[in-house]
Design a protein around this motif. Structure first.
Motif, mmCIF file in Angstrom:
data_model
loop_
_atom_site.group_PDB
_atom_site.id
_atom_site.type_symbol
_atom_site.label_atom_id
_atom_site.label_comp_id
_atom_site.label_asym_id
_atom_site.label_seq_id
_atom_site.Cartn_x
_atom_site.Cartn_y
_atom_site.Cartn_z
ATOM 1 N N VAL A 127 61.001 64.759 29.621
ATOM 2 C CA VAL A 127 60.892 65.789 29.957
ATOM 3 C C VAL A 127 59.540 66.248 30.923
ATOM 4 O O VAL A 127 58.653 65.211 30.730
ATOM 5 C CB VAL A 127 60.851 67.516 29.602
ATOM 6 N N PRO A 128 58.763 66.066 32.316
ATOM 7 C CA PRO A 128 60.734 67.642 32.972
ATOM 8 C C PRO A 128 61.825 66.546 33.921
ATOM 9 O O PRO A 128 62.486 66.747 34.793
ATOM 10 C CB PRO A 128 59.800 68.354 33.971
ATOM 11 N N ARG A 131 66.034 66.757 32.209
ATOM 12 C CA ARG A 131 66.242 67.582 30.762
ATOM 13 C C ARG A 131 67.815 68.209 31.223
ATOM 14 O O ARG A 131 68.733 67.938 31.942
ATOM 15 C CB ARG A 131 65.090 69.115 31.213
ATOM 16 N N THR A 149 61.284 63.961 24.105
ATOM 17 C CA THR A 149 60.258 64.617 24.084
ATOM 18 C C THR A 149 60.735 65.707 23.074
ATOM 19 O O THR A 149 61.997 66.573 22.985
ATOM 20 C CB THR A 149 59.957 65.762 25.319
ATOM 21 N N HIS A 151 58.444 69.317 22.987
ATOM 22 C CA HIS A 151 58.192 70.862 23.134
ATOM 23 C C HIS A 151 57.614 71.813 23.043
ATOM 24 O O HIS A 151 58.584 72.324 22.212
ATOM 25 C CB HIS A 151 59.040 71.028 24.856
ATOM 26 N N THR A 159 62.561 73.197 29.294
ATOM 27 C CA THR A 159 61.283 73.813 30.224
ATOM 28 C C THR A 159 59.674 74.355 29.521
ATOM 29 O O THR A 159 58.488 74.637 30.435
ATOM 30 C CB THR A 159 61.727 74.594 31.320
ATOM 31 N N VAL A 162 54.990 70.600 27.641
ATOM 32 C CA VAL A 162 54.978 69.425 26.498
ATOM 33 C C VAL A 162 54.356 68.626 25.630
ATOM 34 O O VAL A 162 53.074 69.109 25.841
ATOM 35 C CB VAL A 162 55.292 68.368 27.703
ATOM 36 N N ARG A 165 55.405 62.820 24.363
ATOM 37 C CA ARG A 165 56.548 61.791 24.824
ATOM 38 C C ARG A 165 56.715 60.322 24.404
ATOM 39 O O ARG A 165 55.523 60.261 24.120
ATOM 40 C CB ARG A 165 56.888 62.083 26.554
ATOM 41 N N GLN A 210 54.357 72.398 31.991
ATOM 42 C CA GLN A 210 55.772 71.439 32.782
ATOM 43 C C GLN A 210 54.930 72.065 34.329
ATOM 44 O O GLN A 210 55.399 72.707 34.128
ATOM 45 C CB GLN A 210 56.816 71.559 32.800
ATOM 46 N N ARG A 211 54.323 71.350 35.437
ATOM 47 C CA ARG A 211 54.023 71.815 36.881
ATOM 48 C C ARG A 211 55.426 71.435 37.747
ATOM 49 O O ARG A 211 55.570 72.294 38.878
ATOM 50 C CB ARG A 211 53.045 70.721 36.992
ATOM 51 N N GLU A 212 56.173 70.968 37.059
ATOM 52 C CA GLU A 212 57.125 70.828 38.056
ATOM 53 C C GLU A 212 59.177 71.249 37.277
ATOM 54 O O GLU A 212 58.838 71.085 36.462
ATOM 55 C CB GLU A 212 57.287 68.999 38.978
ATOM 56 N N ARG A 213 59.794 70.848 38.737
ATOM 57 C CA ARG A 213 61.317 71.255 37.551
ATOM 58 C C ARG A 213 61.950 69.944 38.849
ATOM 59 O O ARG A 213 62.211 70.086 39.533
ATOM 60 C CB ARG A 213 61.964 72.563 38.106
#
Length: 282
Positions: A127-128, A131, A149, A151, A159, A162, A165, A210-213
């Motif tokens: 992740v990210p 997912r 991962t 989380h 989402t 984290v 990993r 998590q800063r991104e999707r």
């Protein structure tokens, strides 16, 4: 948890490590109404003896799962909805500090609000970038190393922040099905490691937000699985493992760094989303 490879692995691992649990909620669709396959009333009437047999078998399997790994005095409850009122009351009555999920799907905000310290889950994908479902096949198709991962759980789909990993080392002649089983095992081992750390420190790690999707993974159809298997046979998974190994904490470790700058991530076949409609709808 449920009667799955992940659920059984978690209970067995906790028992092996000597980690006691306050209680267990096991999800099993053993009520008679969930055991029919026929769609019409007449068909259901004819199927009733078979459905009753399914209900009994599922109930015995669930109780067998619990009795195999838990002491007689450990509180437990069998539910048909993992985040229904019965499960919420049970978790609340235990005054739970940390809730650990294994082998189940999404849970709602109401249940997530019950444990004081938060909820923990593991996922058989990194992740990210990967997912959702079908993590191993999708990882290969997305040019992402196979891994797992652990989380914190929020209302989204894989989402939450984290905590850890880990990469999955790749052998030379493993099939897609073998790697899928190994990825679930790796995710369970990672989850057990974090649970052990949480018990030792008396608190659940905060994790890295998590800063991104990235686009949600779906189960691949036969064509997609065949494409992933072909890439696997050509050595793609081993190549990805070697490429992502540079992001590990040490040369002799498969644990990835907690925070990985975006520019350090190897090129992958999908771009991050500007917005996540699934996340915003949950």
């Amino acid at each position: 948890m449920n009667d799955s490879r992940a659920g059984r692995g978690l209970l067995a691992g906790l028992a092996t490590r000597g980690i006691a649990v306050a209680g267990v909620v096991i999800e099993a669709s053993c009520e008679l109404r969930y055991c029919y396959r026929a769609r019409t009333p007449l068909g259901r009437l004819a199927e009733t003896p078979v459905a009753l047999g399914r209900s009994i078998r599922r109930r015995f399997r669930a109780h067998g799962l619990l009795s195999s790994y838990l002491g007689r005095g450990t509180p437990r409850v069998l539910v048909t909805r993992r985040d229904g009122e019965r499960a919420r009351r049970f978790v609340a009555d235990l005054a739970t500090d940390v809730l650990v999920l294994a082998g189940v799907g999404l849970v709602g905000r109401e249940l997530l609000a019950v444990p004081r310290g938060g909820t923990l889950n593991s996922h058989p994908g990194l992740v990210p970038w990967v997912r959702g479902n079908g993590a191993v096949a999708n990882a290969i198709l997305r040019d992402v190393a196979i891994g797992a991962t652990c989380h914190r759980v929020d209302p989204g789909i894989d989402t939450g922040p984290v905590i850890s990993r880990r990469l999955l080392p790749i052998g030379g002649d493993e099939t897609l099905e073998v790697l899928e089983a190994r990825a679930v095992q790796l995710a369970t081992e990672l989850l057990l490691d974090v649970v052990a750390t949480t018990v030792a420190n008396c608190s659940l790690p905060e994790g890295t937000p998590q800063r991104e999707r990235y686009p949600l993974c779906r189960w691949q159809d036969a064509h997609g699985r065949a494409a992933a298997a072909e890439l696997l046979a050509a050595g793609k998974a081993a190549e990805l493992y070697a490429r992502w190994k540079a992001l590990c904490r040490a040369a002799d470790s498969d644990d990835l760094l907690d925070a990985i700058p975006r520019e350090s991530v190897p090129p992958i076949a999908v771009a991050p989303l500007r917005s996540d409609p699934l996340q915003s709808a949950l």
